[in-house]
Design a protein around this motif. Structure first.
Motif, PDB file in Angstrom:
ATOM      1  N   LYS A   1       0.834  -1.207   0.000  1.00  0.00           N
ATOM      2  CA  LYS A   1       0.000   0.000   0.000  1.00  0.00           C
ATOM      3  C   LYS A   1       0.868   1.256   0.000  1.00  0.00           C
ATOM      4  O   LYS A   1       0.599   2.215  -0.748  1.00  0.00           O
ATOM      5  N   LEU A   2       1.920   1.264   0.817  1.00  0.00           N
ATOM      6  CA  LEU A   2       2.837   2.413   0.845  1.00  0.00           C
ATOM      7  C   LEU A   2       3.540   2.571  -0.488  1.00  0.00           C
ATOM      8  O   LEU A   2       3.706   3.700  -0.987  1.00  0.00           O
ATOM      9  N   PHE A   3       3.944   1.461  -1.088  1.00  0.00           N
ATOM     10  CA  PHE A   3       4.599   1.482  -2.397  1.00  0.00           C
ATOM     11  C   PHE A   3       3.686   2.121  -3.448  1.00  0.00           C
ATOM     12  O   PHE A   3       4.127   2.944  -4.256  1.00  0.00           O
TER      13      PHE A   3
ATOM     14  N   ALA B   1       2.223   6.782  -6.884  1.00  0.00           N
ATOM     15  CA  ALA B   1       1.264   7.812  -7.299  1.00  0.00           C
ATOM     16  C   ALA B   1       1.894   9.198  -7.217  1.00  0.00           C
ATOM     17  O   ALA B   1       1.673  10.048  -8.095  1.00  0.00           O
ATOM     18  N   LYS B   2       2.695   9.453  -6.198  1.00  0.00           N
ATOM     19  CA  LYS B   2       3.346  10.764  -6.066  1.00  0.00           C
ATOM     20  C   LYS B   2       4.401  10.979  -7.144  1.00  0.00           C
ATOM     21  O   LYS B   2       4.651  12.118  -7.552  1.00  0.00           O
ATOM     22  N   LEU B   3       5.012   9.880  -7.611  1.00  0.00           N
ATOM     23  CA  LEU B   3       5.997   9.985  -8.689  1.00  0.00           C
ATOM     24  C   LEU B   3       5.362   9.836 -10.069  1.00  0.00           C
ATOM     25  O   LEU B   3       6.070   9.833 -11.080  1.00  0.00           O
TER      26      LEU B   3
ATOM     27  N   ILE C   1      12.405   4.112  -7.082  1.00  0.00           N
ATOM     28  CA  ILE C   1      11.423   4.273  -8.159  1.00  0.00           C
ATOM     29  C   ILE C   1      11.881   5.361  -9.131  1.00  0.00           C
ATOM     30  O   ILE C   1      11.687   5.262 -10.345  1.00  0.00           O
ATOM     31  N   ALA C   2      12.521   6.410  -8.603  1.00  0.00           N
ATOM     32  CA  ALA C   2      13.053   7.473  -9.464  1.00  0.00           C
ATOM     33  C   ALA C   2      14.113   6.923 -10.409  1.00  0.00           C
ATOM     34  O   ALA C   2      14.181   7.318 -11.583  1.00  0.00           O
ATOM     35  N   HIS C   3      14.943   5.993  -9.921  1.00  0.00           N
ATOM     36  CA  HIS C   3      15.938   5.352 -10.797  1.00  0.00           C
ATOM     37  C   HIS C   3      15.246   4.621 -11.941  1.00  0.00           C
ATOM     38  O   HIS C   3      15.661   4.720 -13.105  1.00  0.00           O
TER      39      HIS C   3
ATOM     40  N   ALA D   1       9.035  14.778  -4.934  1.00  0.00           N
ATOM     41  CA  ALA D   1       7.756  14.071  -5.086  1.00  0.00           C
ATOM     42  C   ALA D   1       7.061  13.874  -3.742  1.00  0.00           C
ATOM     43  O   ALA D   1       5.837  14.009  -3.638  1.00  0.00           O
ATOM     44  N   LEU D   2       7.843  13.576  -2.708  1.00  0.00           N
ATOM     45  CA  LEU D   2       7.263  13.365  -1.376  1.00  0.00           C
ATOM     46  C   LEU D   2       6.984  14.664  -0.642  1.00  0.00           C
ATOM     47  O   LEU D   2       6.253  14.663   0.360  1.00  0.00           O
TER      48      LEU D   2
END
Length: 341
Positions: free
Chosen positions: A135-137, A142-144, A197-199, A277-278
């Protein structure tokens, strides 16, 4: 993001061996350089024909009109271009030869890096993450602005032991977490997820692989040219052996320097992308501060065992001295603190 790059020593020595064998055993028309020579010679001939066409006498200019560029200046420019292509063709042949051999030798390694299979990696037991972590992932994705379904995320038991990292982004869409470190507090874990995730979003793994491939090829090429001239002269075997060693060391230095600089750039970009993003810096600062404290504790323990400060591989600020592919922890904390969200 940890990444195993192309091992330079493989193709450096294989290329030297290939050149020796090809020169003494294979007919000249059957060697790889001869094929590349034919291709580049045809391209050079096409350029020369095009230049001759441009240099051919043109129709006389009608009376009462004016031309902007003189024929003399045009011939000089085209002549310089023709001379450049004649000199550049042999260099292009050798560069393409080295690049082709590098690609041929490292093809299995490249495929394994771009399309990794976690069950065949040395990371221990591979498991699905818990529903809470999933869920956190998804929230971080979604933010990225990336679809979580495009990323495979797993937890494993031996990642930190074998790769010395808590999280690893591999290939185009694989994200691995160490089972022990995935239980970080939410704020810190969110940053780690966002960083990896950014990578993946930036395609950093294939880009780093491309930079590694180009730098390996360029390093071997730049070092091989003077080596080739040196060995062709009247030298002793010992002198030539020293020259080969120098060739390897120079190639290795060029490759590692370019790869490490680009890797540090990617890591900094992923850090800044994650905190943006965060909209939160504190998770990243707390995480890197924790790593510094762990490194300092490890350093103190090694000093008590009788090691010198240099042998501990940790400086007075808690930065790992051997990690050249990441900015230092002190530097990361500094630029994150200075970032404007």
């Amino acid at each position: 993001m940890h990444f195993k790059t192309i091992p330079l020593h493989k193709f450096s020595w294989i290329y030297i061996t290939y050149c020796c064998i090809a020169n003494f055993t294979l007919p000249a028309e059957n060697t790889l350089p001869s094929y590349i020579h034919n291709i580049t010679h045809s391209a050079n001939a096409s350029v020369s024909a095009l230049l001759e066409k441009h240099n051919a006498p043109q129709n006389p200019t009608p009376q009462g009109t004016h031309t902007v560029t003189s024929n003399g200046a045009q011939k000089i420019t085209l002549g310089k271009l023709n001379a450049f292509t004649r000199h550049a063709t042999p260099l292009a042949q050798e560069f393409i030869t080295i690049a082709a051999l590098t690609l041929l030798i490292e093809a299995p390694h490249i495929i394994k890096m771009l399309f990794p299979n976690p069950t065949k990696m040395n990371v221990g037991t591979v498991e699905n993450i818990s529903p809470e972590h999933q869920k956190l992932f998804e929230q971080v994705c979604a933010k990225l602005k990336i679809d979580p379904r495009t990323i495979t995320i797993k937890q494993c038991t031996g990642l930190k032991e074998n790769y010395h990292t808590a999280a690893l982004g591999a290939g185009f869409s694989l994200l691995l977490f160490d089972k022990q470190d995935i239980d970080l507090p939410t704020q810190k874990l969110s940053f780690v997820m966002a960083h990896e995730i950014a990578h993946i979003k930036n395609n950093d793994a294939p880009k780093k692989l491309a930079v590694s491939f180009i730098s390996c090829t360029a390093g071997a090429f730049l070092a091989y040219k003077p080596l080739q001239k040196f060995i062709q002269g009247p030298r002793t075997i010992l002198t030539k052996a020293c020259a080969l060693t120098g060739f390897y060391l120079l190639s290795h230095w060029i490759t590692n320097t370019s790869r490490d600089r680009y890797s540090r750039y990617q890591e900094k970009r992923a850090d800044l992308t994650a905190i943006t993003a965060l909209a939160d810096k504190q998770g990243a600062i707390d995480l890197f501060t924790l790593y510094r404290q762990e490194n300092l504790a490890e350093r103190q323990n090694l000093l008590w065992q009788g090691l010198t400060p240099k042998e501990t591989d940790v400086d007075d600020a808690g930065n790992k001295l051997s990690d050249r592919q990441h900015p230092s922890l002190s530097e990361r904390i500094a630029y994150i603190n200075a970032a404007i969200l």
